[in-house]
Scaffold this motif. Sequence first.
Motif, PDB file in Angstrom:
ATOM      1  N   HIS A 241     -59.211 -29.431 -16.886  1.00 46.21           N
ATOM      2  CA  HIS A 241     -60.384 -30.564 -16.334  1.00 46.21           C
ATOM      3  C   HIS A 241     -60.004 -31.656 -17.166  1.00 46.21           C
ATOM      4  O   HIS A 241     -60.412 -33.092 -16.687  1.00 46.21           O
ATOM      5  CB  HIS A 241     -61.666 -29.852 -16.417  1.00 46.21           C
ATOM      6  N   ASP A 242     -59.984 -31.474 -18.387  1.00 44.71           N
ATOM      7  CA  ASP A 242     -60.240 -32.537 -19.634  1.00 44.71           C
ATOM      8  C   ASP A 242     -59.102 -33.474 -19.177  1.00 44.71           C
ATOM      9  O   ASP A 242     -58.989 -34.770 -19.422  1.00 44.71           O
ATOM     10  CB  ASP A 242     -60.449 -32.097 -20.929  1.00 44.71           C
ATOM     11  N   LEU A 243     -57.761 -32.763 -18.980  1.00 48.17           N
ATOM     12  CA  LEU A 243     -56.740 -33.695 -18.865  1.00 48.17           C
ATOM     13  C   LEU A 243     -56.604 -34.362 -17.425  1.00 48.17           C
ATOM     14  O   LEU A 243     -56.004 -35.530 -17.404  1.00 48.17           O
ATOM     15  CB  LEU A 243     -55.097 -32.623 -18.991  1.00 48.17           C
ATOM     16  N   SER A 249     -57.392 -41.562 -14.517  1.00 48.58           N
ATOM     17  CA  SER A 249     -57.688 -43.078 -14.966  1.00 48.58           C
ATOM     18  C   SER A 249     -56.655 -43.849 -15.316  1.00 48.58           C
ATOM     19  O   SER A 249     -56.326 -45.099 -14.892  1.00 48.58           O
ATOM     20  CB  SER A 249     -58.632 -42.948 -16.259  1.00 48.58           C
ATOM     21  N   MET A 250     -55.511 -43.340 -15.826  1.00 50.04           N
ATOM     22  CA  MET A 250     -54.205 -44.069 -16.277  1.00 50.04           C
ATOM     23  C   MET A 250     -53.508 -44.149 -14.882  1.00 50.04           C
ATOM     24  O   MET A 250     -53.000 -45.334 -14.660  1.00 50.04           O
ATOM     25  CB  MET A 250     -53.347 -43.222 -16.853  1.00 50.04           C
ATOM     26  N   MET A 251     -53.461 -43.153 -13.659  1.00 54.61           N
ATOM     27  CA  MET A 251     -53.311 -43.684 -12.575  1.00 54.61           C
ATOM     28  C   MET A 251     -53.754 -44.777 -11.977  1.00 54.61           C
ATOM     29  O   MET A 251     -52.949 -45.568 -11.172  1.00 54.61           O
ATOM     30  CB  MET A 251     -53.029 -42.486 -11.691  1.00 54.61           C
ATOM     31  N   ILE A 275     -55.339 -47.703 -21.019  1.00 59.88           N
ATOM     32  CA  ILE A 275     -54.299 -46.681 -20.792  1.00 59.88           C
ATOM     33  C   ILE A 275     -53.943 -46.235 -22.000  1.00 59.88           C
ATOM     34  O   ILE A 275     -53.574 -45.005 -22.228  1.00 59.88           O
ATOM     35  CB  ILE A 275     -53.082 -47.544 -19.869  1.00 59.88           C
ATOM     36  N   ASP A 276     -53.737 -47.062 -23.167  1.00 60.21           N
ATOM     37  CA  ASP A 276     -53.491 -46.530 -24.449  1.00 60.21           C
ATOM     38  C   ASP A 276     -54.482 -45.547 -25.097  1.00 60.21           C
ATOM     39  O   ASP A 276     -54.087 -44.474 -25.554  1.00 60.21           O
ATOM     40  CB  ASP A 276     -53.402 -47.810 -25.516  1.00 60.21           C
ATOM     41  N   ARG A 277     -55.887 -45.930 -24.736  1.00 56.19           N
ATOM     42  CA  ARG A 277     -56.737 -44.713 -25.274  1.00 56.19           C
ATOM     43  C   ARG A 277     -56.630 -43.506 -24.393  1.00 56.19           C
ATOM     44  O   ARG A 277     -56.931 -42.404 -25.088  1.00 56.19           O
ATOM     45  CB  ARG A 277     -58.125 -45.482 -25.103  1.00 56.19           C
ATOM     46  N   LYS A 278     -56.357 -43.602 -23.237  1.00 61.65           N
ATOM     47  CA  LYS A 278     -56.444 -42.489 -22.278  1.00 61.65           C
ATOM     48  C   LYS A 278     -54.998 -41.725 -22.899  1.00 61.65           C
ATOM     49  O   LYS A 278     -55.198 -40.471 -22.924  1.00 61.65           O
ATOM     50  CB  LYS A 278     -56.240 -42.747 -20.710  1.00 61.65           C
ATOM     51  N   ALA A 279     -54.118 -42.294 -23.229  1.00 59.77           N
ATOM     52  CA  ALA A 279     -52.955 -41.519 -23.617  1.00 59.77           C
ATOM     53  C   ALA A 279     -52.963 -40.761 -24.997  1.00 59.77           C
ATOM     54  O   ALA A 279     -52.709 -39.795 -25.081  1.00 59.77           O
ATOM     55  CB  ALA A 279     -51.786 -42.422 -23.764  1.00 59.77           C
ATOM     56  N   HIS A 280     -53.842 -41.401 -25.899  1.00 59.90           N
ATOM     57  CA  HIS A 280     -54.131 -41.055 -27.094  1.00 59.90           C
ATOM     58  C   HIS A 280     -55.042 -39.636 -26.927  1.00 59.90           C
ATOM     59  O   HIS A 280     -54.876 -38.770 -27.517  1.00 59.90           O
ATOM     60  CB  HIS A 280     -54.687 -41.918 -28.117  1.00 59.90           C
ATOM     61  N   ARG A 281     -56.009 -40.025 -25.910  1.00 63.02           N
ATOM     62  CA  ARG A 281     -56.947 -38.676 -25.583  1.00 63.02           C
ATOM     63  C   ARG A 281     -55.928 -37.410 -25.185  1.00 63.02           C
ATOM     64  O   ARG A 281     -56.205 -36.417 -25.680  1.00 63.02           O
ATOM     65  CB  ARG A 281     -57.920 -39.277 -24.608  1.00 63.02           C
ATOM     66  N   MET A 282     -55.050 -37.856 -24.222  1.00 66.93           N
ATOM     67  CA  MET A 282     -54.206 -36.535 -24.010  1.00 66.93           C
ATOM     68  C   MET A 282     -53.492 -36.164 -25.020  1.00 66.93           C
ATOM     69  O   MET A 282     -53.308 -34.983 -25.208  1.00 66.93           O
ATOM     70  CB  MET A 282     -53.366 -37.255 -22.775  1.00 66.93           C
ATOM     71  N   LYS A 283     -52.878 -37.166 -25.949  1.00 63.47           N
ATOM     72  CA  LYS A 283     -52.158 -36.692 -27.018  1.00 63.47           C
ATOM     73  C   LYS A 283     -53.211 -35.435 -27.831  1.00 63.47           C
ATOM     74  O   LYS A 283     -52.385 -34.294 -28.408  1.00 63.47           O
ATOM     75  CB  LYS A 283     -51.684 -37.694 -27.867  1.00 63.47           C
TER      76      LYS A 283
END
Length: 436
Positions: A241-243, A249-251, A275-283
């Motif tokens: 769910h968190d991912l 949002s990135m899409m 997009i960068d913040r969402k990517a860091h969050r996913m990482k």
Amino acid sequence: MVSVNKKDSIYFQLLKLLTFSAIIAVTFFLLMNRNSDDFIARYYEESDYAEKRDERYVDKFQAFIDANEISSKDTAKLKAWVKEQKVITLRVYVDDKKIFDSEYPDQNLWDKDIESDEYDWEAYYTIEFSDRNARIGIVGWYEYQLYYCAFVVELVVSFMLFAVIVLLGIRKKMKYISKLSDEIAILEGGSLDYKITIKGKDELAALAEGMENMRISFCNMIEQEAEITSENNRIITEMSHDLRTPVTSMMLYTEILKKGSYKNEQQLLECLDKIDRKAHRMKQLTDHLFEYALISGEKEIELEKPESIEILFYDLLSETCSYLNQKGFEVDVDVNWSDRKVSVYTEYIVRILDNISSNIVKYADSRYKIVISSVNTENMLGFRFENREVSLEEKTDSSGVGLQSIKNMMKKMNGKCRITHENDIFAVELYFPYIS
């Protein structure tokens, strides 16, 4: 585990059983022997048993003479017949002269001219030989025959009593063995909640306790595996769910960029920043998930040798405080260092403190102090990390996988982690068992 002393072992129990059975059997034999001897003596004196037996042997002797036409001088045949009867002595008198005495069978008494003597203990009867009539004196040892028969019966009965007592004692153990066999069959059928019966302090009791401990360990293992499976399912569900949220949002932002739907360069940069913040969050989420999977997959760890808690944690806590100070947090340390020793796995301790520091940086309100203090119970001691949470629009670790990793690492070190969340106060308590 039941400790088996020599006196409680099956070997000594069997020895005691045999000794007890032998004492009972011998005592019973002696009582029976004394009472039977008294009874036989009284019966022999008061009844006509001996007279009837004498008459029976006389009739038998007369029948022997008639059948074989025995004369009074056939001493060899007389000797053979008396020897065959075993329990009598026989004397033959002719014309008041003793001509045969079974006590002296090899002597020829015809030539000795021995006068006849009558004894009170002998019974006298007239016998018809083929050549003449004679008077015989007969003495039967019937009383000793009765004593011998009684002795044999007493011996057999006493041995049977001994065997019965021993078998009854063994039967008790055999019933317990049979019960254990039935209980093992129940466990084999899958009913692991059935408790093994533990009786006594011998080797069987030790075996039963071993099986009971094995049953409990197996139940605990199944329960732990079920908890781990349930926790893994929960983590996977929440992480999914968190991912999904940042991916969605990135899409959305990438779709805006692809279509050129932004108004100006500033809006373009804002989309890229999001997009960068969402990517860091996913990482961060995937890093936590990897750490959780790594810790869960480690079956066993080898704890280091016991050391005082101050030596183990002083430098690590100092580094944690320095890191939090660099991030703009004020840290209040109120730790009472104890000389008690604990055994830990340093790599896990470093990971735990990193996770706690990371959570504080992400969620704590920097306007309030971070408090690090001592905690202890009856047989455990450790530290408490307390902070006030700041309101966030979204949490990076909403699934709690980082905290679950801390719990797993503490559990592998035989410790425990206690997390409290009241109002805006969030606290993590780490407890380590001290070595006495």
